[in-house]
Design a protein around this motif. Structure first.
Motif, PDB file in Angstrom:
ATOM      1  N   TYR A  36      20.344  23.700  39.821  1.00  0.00           N
ATOM      2  CA  TYR A  36      21.446  23.825  38.871  1.00  0.00           C
ATOM      3  C   TYR A  36      22.736  24.110  39.638  1.00  0.00           C
ATOM      4  O   TYR A  36      22.716  24.706  40.718  1.00  0.00           O
ATOM      5  N   GLN A  38      26.668  25.883  39.071  1.00  0.00           N
ATOM      6  CA  GLN A  38      27.485  26.739  38.209  1.00  0.00           C
ATOM      7  C   GLN A  38      28.898  26.816  38.749  1.00  0.00           C
ATOM      8  O   GLN A  38      29.106  27.330  39.849  1.00  0.00           O
ATOM      9  N   GLY A  41      32.886  30.932  36.017  1.00  0.00           N
ATOM     10  CA  GLY A  41      33.072  31.221  34.605  1.00  0.00           C
ATOM     11  C   GLY A  41      32.377  30.271  33.663  1.00  0.00           C
ATOM     12  O   GLY A  41      32.598  30.327  32.450  1.00  0.00           O
ATOM     13  N   GLN A  42      31.539  29.429  34.199  1.00  0.00           N
ATOM     14  CA  GLN A  42      30.869  28.425  33.371  1.00  0.00           C
ATOM     15  C   GLN A  42      29.366  28.661  33.319  1.00  0.00           C
ATOM     16  O   GLN A  42      28.823  29.504  34.032  1.00  0.00           O
ATOM     17  N   GLY A  43      28.709  27.912  32.469  1.00  0.00           N
ATOM     18  CA  GLY A  43      27.255  27.943  32.413  1.00  0.00           C
ATOM     19  C   GLY A  43      26.650  27.084  33.496  1.00  0.00           C
ATOM     20  O   GLY A  43      27.343  26.608  34.399  1.00  0.00           O
ATOM     21  N   LEU A  44      25.354  26.904  33.428  1.00  0.00           N
ATOM     22  CA  LEU A  44      24.645  26.129  34.433  1.00  0.00           C
ATOM     23  C   LEU A  44      24.448  24.698  33.975  1.00  0.00           C
ATOM     24  O   LEU A  44      24.133  24.446  32.814  1.00  0.00           O
ATOM     25  N   LEU A  46      22.288  21.191  34.915  1.00  0.00           N
ATOM     26  CA  LEU A  46      21.153  20.678  35.664  1.00  0.00           C
ATOM     27  C   LEU A  46      21.586  19.513  36.539  1.00  0.00           C
ATOM     28  O   LEU A  46      22.173  18.548  36.056  1.00  0.00           O
ATOM     29  N   GLU A  88      28.648  27.239  42.819  1.00  0.00           N
ATOM     30  CA  GLU A  88      27.451  27.951  43.228  1.00  0.00           C
ATOM     31  C   GLU A  88      26.235  27.132  42.790  1.00  0.00           C
ATOM     32  O   GLU A  88      26.186  26.627  41.668  1.00  0.00           O
ATOM     33  N   PHE A  90      22.041  26.871  42.358  1.00  0.00           N
ATOM     34  CA  PHE A  90      20.837  27.657  42.157  1.00  0.00           C
ATOM     35  C   PHE A  90      19.612  26.759  42.156  1.00  0.00           C
ATOM     36  O   PHE A  90      19.572  25.741  41.454  1.00  0.00           O
ATOM     37  N   LEU A 101      12.148  30.129  33.641  1.00  0.00           N
ATOM     38  CA  LEU A 101      12.468  29.756  35.012  1.00  0.00           C
ATOM     39  C   LEU A 101      12.710  30.989  35.874  1.00  0.00           C
ATOM     40  O   LEU A 101      13.243  32.003  35.417  1.00  0.00           O
ATOM     41  N   PHE A 103      14.833  31.960  39.193  1.00  0.00           N
ATOM     42  CA  PHE A 103      15.960  31.445  39.965  1.00  0.00           C
ATOM     43  C   PHE A 103      16.066  32.138  41.318  1.00  0.00           C
ATOM     44  O   PHE A 103      15.722  33.316  41.473  1.00  0.00           O
ATOM     45  N   GLY A 104      16.583  31.393  42.300  1.00  0.00           N
ATOM     46  CA  GLY A 104      17.025  32.005  43.532  1.00  0.00           C
ATOM     47  C   GLY A 104      18.355  32.707  43.323  1.00  0.00           C
ATOM     48  O   GLY A 104      18.943  32.628  42.244  1.00  0.00           O
ATOM     49  N   LYS A 105      18.842  33.378  44.369  1.00  0.00           N
ATOM     50  CA  LYS A 105      20.077  34.146  44.246  1.00  0.00           C
ATOM     51  C   LYS A 105      21.317  33.270  44.360  1.00  0.00           C
ATOM     52  O   LYS A 105      22.430  33.755  44.159  1.00  0.00           O
TER      53      LYS A 105
ATOM     54  N   TYR B  35      18.747  34.714  29.581  1.00  0.00           N
ATOM     55  CA  TYR B  35      18.724  35.108  30.984  1.00  0.00           C
ATOM     56  C   TYR B  35      19.872  36.076  31.241  1.00  0.00           C
ATOM     57  O   TYR B  35      20.914  36.020  30.595  1.00  0.00           O
ATOM     58  N   GLY B 105      24.285  27.637  27.787  1.00  0.00           N
ATOM     59  CA  GLY B 105      25.609  27.955  27.292  1.00  0.00           C
ATOM     60  C   GLY B 105      26.483  28.499  28.401  1.00  0.00           C
ATOM     61  O   GLY B 105      26.043  28.638  29.550  1.00  0.00           O
ATOM     62  N   ARG B 109      29.970  37.509  29.059  1.00  0.00           N
ATOM     63  CA  ARG B 109      30.143  38.496  30.122  1.00  0.00           C
ATOM     64  C   ARG B 109      30.374  39.857  29.499  1.00  0.00           C
ATOM     65  O   ARG B 109      31.411  40.101  28.892  1.00  0.00           O
TER      66      ARG B 109
END
Lengths: 113, 113
Positions: A36, A38, A41-44, A46, A88, A90, A101, A103-105, B35, B105, B109
């Motif tokens: 994923y 990101q 300030g946004q969602g993830l 795919l 970022e 993931f 799921l 997730f990694g960091k 999550y 989504g 925050r």
């Protein structure tokens, strides 16, 4: 319990250069694997997924990933990075499809001019 | 078809107050996942719900946290008596019953002061 390791916290790549983001997982069987992205300030979103079959999977935005069972890895690659790829990333594993799921960091990708 | 809608996008609560986070899944999606993303961490699974049922809450803290997904209306994640450690981004994802892709989504925050 399954776990995901992304060993690189930050990576800086020059625009136009190739990219590889590493992901290793720990799980007793072959999991479902995901990448994923990101933006701040946004969602993830795919990028791509591996459920079974061909171990080299193609995703959106020119990304691809290769599942290597022997190395328990699912590294993400892109041949030529664009400034808009800065975000970022993931890696995630799932027991059954998209539910629950792990997730990694994350790896923060910075793109230099 | 609107995406997964979360509101509010930002929520500030004083210690001891209650926080209610809402998630409206995509049209036709009956599965919802919550999550939590702590600073500099990946996303941690909290709970998986279908309409009127909790399927998996293995990631939910045992106290103060609850989630519901009623027959009508959005899914709600409720945090009672918030503490500073609850400050995080909370993401909701939804998927259709067929096990197809889950969409995320943009997150809520939560800041506890």
């Amino acid at each position: 319990a399954q776990s995901v390791t992304q060993p690189d916290i930050h990576i800086t790549v020059s625009e136009g250069a190739s990219l590889e983001l590493r992901c290793n997982y720990s799980y007793g069987a072959t999991p479902y694997l995901f990448w994923y992205v990101q933006s701040p300030g946004q969602g993830l979103q795919l990028l791509l997924k591996y459920f079974s079959g061909d171990t080299l999977v193609q995703g959106i935005k020119g990304f691809e990933a290769e599942f290597k069972r022997s190395q328990s890895s699912f590294n993400l690659r892109k041949p030529s990075v664009h400034w808009s790829d800065a975000a970022e990333y993931f890696c995630a594993v799932g027991l059954s499809g998209y539910s629950t799921l792990t997730f990694g960091k994350g790896t923060m990708l910075l793109v230099s001019p | 078809n609107a995406g997964v809608m979360q509101n509010p996008r930002h929520l500030v609560r004083r210690r001891g107050q209650e926080a209610r986070l809402r998630c409206s899944p995509m049209k036709g999606h009956s599965h919802v996942y919550w999550y939590r993303q702590l600073p500099e961490e990946g996303l941690k699974f909290m709970v998986y719900l279908q309409k009127e049922n909790i399927i998996d809450e293995s990631g939910m803290p045992k106290e103060r946290f609850s989630a519901e997904f009623p027959k009508e209306g959005p899914s709600i994640l409720r945090i009672q008596q918030v503490v500073r450690g609850d400050s995080a981004a909370y993401f909701c994802a939804s998927s259709p019953p067929t096990g197809a892709e889950a969409f995320f989504g943009q997150g809520t925050r939560l800041t506890v002061v």
